[in-house]
Motif scaffolding. Structure first.
Motif, mmCIF file in Angstrom:
data_model
loop_
_atom_site.group_PDB
_atom_site.id
_atom_site.type_symbol
_atom_site.label_atom_id
_atom_site.label_comp_id
_atom_site.label_asym_id
_atom_site.label_seq_id
_atom_site.Cartn_x
_atom_site.Cartn_y
_atom_site.Cartn_z
ATOM 1 N N LEU A 11 11.848 -3.194 2.534
ATOM 2 C CA LEU A 11 11.873 -2.331 1.354
ATOM 3 C C LEU A 11 11.442 -0.911 1.680
ATOM 4 O O LEU A 11 11.407 -0.054 0.804
ATOM 5 C CB LEU A 11 10.975 -2.922 0.260
ATOM 6 C CG LEU A 11 11.427 -4.291 -0.264
ATOM 7 C CD1 LEU A 11 10.439 -4.808 -1.318
ATOM 8 C CD2 LEU A 11 12.833 -4.225 -0.843
ATOM 9 N N GLY A 12 11.140 -0.664 2.940
ATOM 10 C CA GLY A 12 10.729 0.668 3.352
ATOM 11 C C GLY A 12 11.815 1.706 3.155
ATOM 12 O O GLY A 12 13.003 1.425 3.281
ATOM 13 N N GLY A 13 11.369 2.923 2.824
ATOM 14 C CA GLY A 13 12.287 4.047 2.653
ATOM 15 C C GLY A 13 12.691 4.297 1.218
ATOM 16 O O GLY A 13 13.224 5.379 0.909
ATOM 17 N N LEU A 14 12.471 3.344 0.323
ATOM 18 C CA LEU A 14 12.860 3.565 -1.072
ATOM 19 C C LEU A 14 11.960 4.627 -1.696
ATOM 20 O O LEU A 14 10.737 4.596 -1.531
ATOM 21 C CB LEU A 14 12.773 2.259 -1.866
ATOM 22 C CG LEU A 14 13.727 1.139 -1.412
ATOM 23 C CD1 LEU A 14 13.515 -0.118 -2.252
ATOM 24 C CD2 LEU A 14 15.180 1.591 -1.498
ATOM 25 N N PRO A 15 12.552 5.568 -2.423
ATOM 26 C CA PRO A 15 11.766 6.688 -2.954
ATOM 27 C C PRO A 15 11.043 6.341 -4.252
ATOM 28 O O PRO A 15 11.507 5.507 -5.041
ATOM 29 C CB PRO A 15 12.836 7.756 -3.212
ATOM 30 C CG PRO A 15 14.061 6.956 -3.552
ATOM 31 C CD PRO A 15 13.999 5.713 -2.701
ATOM 32 N N THR A 16 9.920 6.990 -4.462
ATOM 33 C CA THR A 16 9.193 6.865 -5.723
ATOM 34 C C THR A 16 9.449 8.104 -6.580
ATOM 35 O O THR A 16 9.972 9.116 -6.107
ATOM 36 C CB THR A 16 7.684 6.711 -5.482
ATOM 37 O OG1 THR A 16 7.196 7.909 -4.851
ATOM 38 C CG2 THR A 16 7.390 5.517 -4.595
ATOM 39 N N ARG A 17 9.061 7.992 -7.827
ATOM 40 C CA ARG A 17 9.306 9.105 -8.761
ATOM 41 C C ARG A 17 8.564 10.381 -8.355
ATOM 42 O O ARG A 17 8.996 11.483 -8.699
ATOM 43 C CB ARG A 17 8.868 8.705 -10.181
ATOM 44 C CG ARG A 17 9.685 7.594 -10.814
ATOM 45 C CD ARG A 17 9.221 7.367 -12.254
ATOM 46 N NE ARG A 17 9.866 6.229 -12.851
ATOM 47 C CZ ARG A 17 9.421 4.977 -12.755
ATOM 48 N NH1 ARG A 17 8.312 4.731 -12.054
ATOM 49 N NH2 ARG A 17 10.050 3.987 -13.337
ATOM 50 N N ASP A 18 7.437 10.230 -7.666
ATOM 51 C CA ASP A 18 6.643 11.411 -7.316
ATOM 52 C C ASP A 18 6.942 11.933 -5.920
ATOM 53 O O ASP A 18 6.165 12.717 -5.363
ATOM 54 C CB ASP A 18 5.155 11.112 -7.474
ATOM 55 C CG ASP A 18 4.665 9.985 -6.570
ATOM 56 O OD1 ASP A 18 5.504 9.385 -5.857
ATOM 57 O OD2 ASP A 18 3.455 9.695 -6.571
ATOM 58 N N GLY A 19 8.074 11.505 -5.336
ATOM 59 C CA GLY A 19 8.510 12.086 -4.068
ATOM 60 C C GLY A 19 8.007 11.382 -2.821
ATOM 61 O O GLY A 19 8.305 11.827 -1.709
ATOM 62 N N ARG A 20 7.256 10.311 -2.971
ATOM 63 C CA ARG A 20 6.826 9.552 -1.805
ATOM 64 C C ARG A 20 7.867 8.476 -1.487
ATOM 65 O O ARG A 20 8.864 8.337 -2.195
ATOM 66 C CB ARG A 20 5.444 8.940 -2.066
ATOM 67 C CG ARG A 20 4.388 9.996 -2.367
ATOM 68 C CD ARG A 20 3.043 9.381 -2.709
ATOM 69 N NE ARG A 20 2.410 8.776 -1.543
ATOM 70 C CZ ARG A 20 1.227 8.151 -1.590
ATOM 71 N NH1 ARG A 20 0.579 8.045 -2.743
ATOM 72 N NH2 ARG A 20 0.704 7.631 -0.489
ATOM 73 N N ARG A 21 7.646 7.708 -0.441
ATOM 74 C CA ARG A 21 8.567 6.633 -0.072
ATOM 75 C C ARG A 21 7.777 5.392 0.330
ATOM 76 O O ARG A 21 6.665 5.502 0.868
ATOM 77 C CB ARG A 21 9.487 7.057 1.084
ATOM 78 C CG ARG A 21 10.529 8.089 0.669
ATOM 79 C CD ARG A 21 11.545 8.361 1.745
ATOM 80 N NE ARG A 21 12.533 9.332 1.279
ATOM 81 C CZ ARG A 21 13.645 9.017 0.631
ATOM 82 N NH1 ARG A 21 13.929 7.729 0.407
ATOM 83 N NH2 ARG A 21 14.488 9.946 0.228
ATOM 84 N N VAL A 22 8.372 4.229 0.092
ATOM 85 C CA VAL A 22 7.767 2.989 0.546
ATOM 86 C C VAL A 22 7.712 3.021 2.071
ATOM 87 O O VAL A 22 8.697 3.359 2.732
ATOM 88 C CB VAL A 22 8.570 1.771 0.056
ATOM 89 C CG1 VAL A 22 7.925 0.478 0.562
ATOM 90 C CG2 VAL A 22 8.669 1.763 -1.465
ATOM 91 N N ARG A 23 6.572 2.686 2.616
ATOM 92 C CA ARG A 23 6.367 2.759 4.053
ATOM 93 C C ARG A 23 7.185 1.674 4.759
ATOM 94 O O ARG A 23 7.094 0.493 4.405
ATOM 95 C CB ARG A 23 4.883 2.570 4.370
ATOM 96 C CG ARG A 23 4.483 2.825 5.817
ATOM 97 C CD ARG A 23 2.978 2.832 5.948
ATOM 98 N NE ARG A 23 2.411 3.905 5.133
ATOM 99 C CZ ARG A 23 1.124 3.979 4.797
ATOM 100 N NH1 ARG A 23 0.276 3.053 5.180
ATOM 101 N NH2 ARG A 23 0.686 4.990 4.053
ATOM 102 N N PRO A 24 7.985 2.048 5.741
ATOM 103 C CA PRO A 24 8.778 1.032 6.468
ATOM 104 C C PRO A 24 7.896 0.002 7.155
ATOM 105 O O PRO A 24 6.784 0.300 7.607
ATOM 106 C CB PRO A 24 9.561 1.862 7.491
ATOM 107 C CG PRO A 24 9.603 3.244 6.901
ATOM 108 C CD PRO A 24 8.289 3.408 6.201
ATOM 109 N N GLY A 25 8.413 -1.226 7.230
ATOM 110 C CA GLY A 25 7.735 -2.273 7.958
ATOM 111 C C GLY A 25 6.533 -2.858 7.281
ATOM 112 O O GLY A 25 5.752 -3.589 7.911
ATOM 113 N N ARG A 26 6.357 -2.591 5.988
ATOM 114 C CA ARG A 26 5.197 -3.112 5.268
ATOM 115 C C ARG A 26 5.561 -4.262 4.338
ATOM 116 O O ARG A 26 4.803 -5.229 4.214
ATOM 117 C CB ARG A 26 4.523 -2.003 4.438
ATOM 118 C CG ARG A 26 4.030 -0.806 5.229
ATOM 119 C CD ARG A 26 2.817 -1.152 6.067
ATOM 120 N NE ARG A 26 3.192 -1.624 7.411
ATOM 121 C CZ ARG A 26 2.353 -2.056 8.317
ATOM 122 N NH1 ARG A 26 1.067 -2.125 8.049
ATOM 123 N NH2 ARG A 26 2.771 -2.462 9.494
#
Length: 265
Positions: free
Chosen positions: A17-32
C-alpha cells in the motif's frame, strides 16, 4: 503480475500500500503495509520475494474452518503470527457464500439464493461494520499496525479481497487517504486476478453446473456496490468514517497519530 516492484505468482493480488497519497500531501511509506491473499500457494521464487519484504507480523483474518481446508501459509523468517478471525458462522450470508465457493449443497439457503450473491456480498460488507466479531478483529489489527514492532505488517484472509479489502479501507482512511484513492486500490483486485478468477470460475461451474455464472462472478469479484454497502453502514450507524474509527473501532487521536508517525513519509 507485477505489483509495484515485486511479484508473487502464487498471490497475484498481493500488493504494497506504499506510495498512496494522503489529503495533506504525505504518502504511505513503502514496505510497511502489505495486503495479500492466503499464502499457501506461494512458489519458491515468491518466498525469495517475501524474504525481501520481511514482514515482522502476519495477521490472518481467517477462522479455523478456513485454515483447515487450505494449504498452510508458506512464510520466511520468524514473523509474529496473529489470528484475528473475522467470520460469523451464524450469519446467513457467510453460510450461503461459503456453500457457493466450496460447491456445497445450497439447501437451506433459499432466501439468500433468491436475493442473489451480489446482495449477500453487500450484506457481508455491512456486517464488517456492524458485527461485534468484525469490529474486534479490525480494531486489533489497527492497533497492531500502529506499533512499529509489527512493521512491516502483512495482512490477509482467504482470497485477499473482502476482509482484507475492508481492513485496507480502514487503515488507509485512518491515515488520511481520500475515498477515491481507497476505492481505486480496492478495485485493483479485479485487474490483478483475471486469470485466477477465470480458473476458479471454471472449476466452480464444473463442480456445480447448475450455478448461474453471474452468481460465481459476484462471489469472485469485488464491486463498487459492495464497498458502497460498507460505507452506507458506516454512515447509518456512526454518521461519518471518522466517528466509525473512533466509536466503532476505538481509534483514539493518539492511536491515529501513531499510525501516521510510523506509516507515512
Amino acid at each position: 503480475m507485477t505489483v509495484g516492484s515485486w511479484t508473487l505468482t502464487g498471490a497475484p493480488n498481493a500488493r504494497d500500500l506504499g506510495g498512496l497519497p494522503t489529503r495533506d500531501g504525505r504518502r504511505v511509506r513503502p514496505g510497511r503495509l502489505i495486503r495479500t491473499p492466503a499464502l499457501g500457494r506461494l512458489t519458491e521464487a515468491d518466498l525469495t520475494v517475501l524474504g525481501r519484504l520481511a514482514p515482522a507480523c502476519v495477521v490472518d483474518l481467517r477462522d479455523d474452518s478456513e485454515t483447515a481446508s487450505a494449504p498452510p501459509n508458506r512464510l520466511v523468517g520468524d514473523p509474529s503470527l496473529v489470528r484475528l478471525p473475522v467470520l460469523d458462522p451464524a450469519h446467513p450470508g457467510f453460510g450461503y457464500l461459503s456453500a457457493v465457493l466450496l460447491g456445497h449443497d445450497l439447501t437451506g439457503h433459499d432466501e439468500a439464493a433468491r436475493r442473489g450473491a451480489a446482495a449477500a456480498m453487500a450484506e457481508l460488507y455491512r456486517w464488517f461494520v456492524s458485527g461485534a466479531v468484525a469490529r474486534e478483529g479490525f480494531a486489533r489489527a489497527v492497533r497492531l499496525a500502529a506499533d512499529p514492532v509489527n512493521l512491516p505488517l502483512l495482512f490477509h484472509c482467504s482470497a485477499g479481497k473482502d476482509r482484507t479489502g475492508w481492513l485496507a479501507v480502514v487503515l488507509l482512511t485512518a491515515l488520511g487517504v481520500d475515498e477515491e484513492t481507497v476505492r481505486a486500490d480496492y478495485l485493483r483486485h479485479n485487474a490483478l486476478t483475471v486469470e485466477l478468477r477465470g480458473e476458479a470460475s471454471a472449476a466452480m461451474l464444473r463442480r456445480r453446473p447448475e450455478l448461474d455464472p453471474e452468481t460465481v462472478r459476484a462471489v469472485l469479484e469485488v464491486r463498487p456496490e459492495y464497498l458502497d454497502a460498507g460505507f452506507d453502514e458506516v454512515r447509518r450507524r456512526h454518521g461519518s468514517f471518522d466517528a466509525y474509527l473512533a466509536d466503532g473501532l476505538g481509534v483514539t487521536p493518539q492511536l491515529r497519530a501513531a499510525l501516521r508517525t510510523h506509516l507515512l513519509d
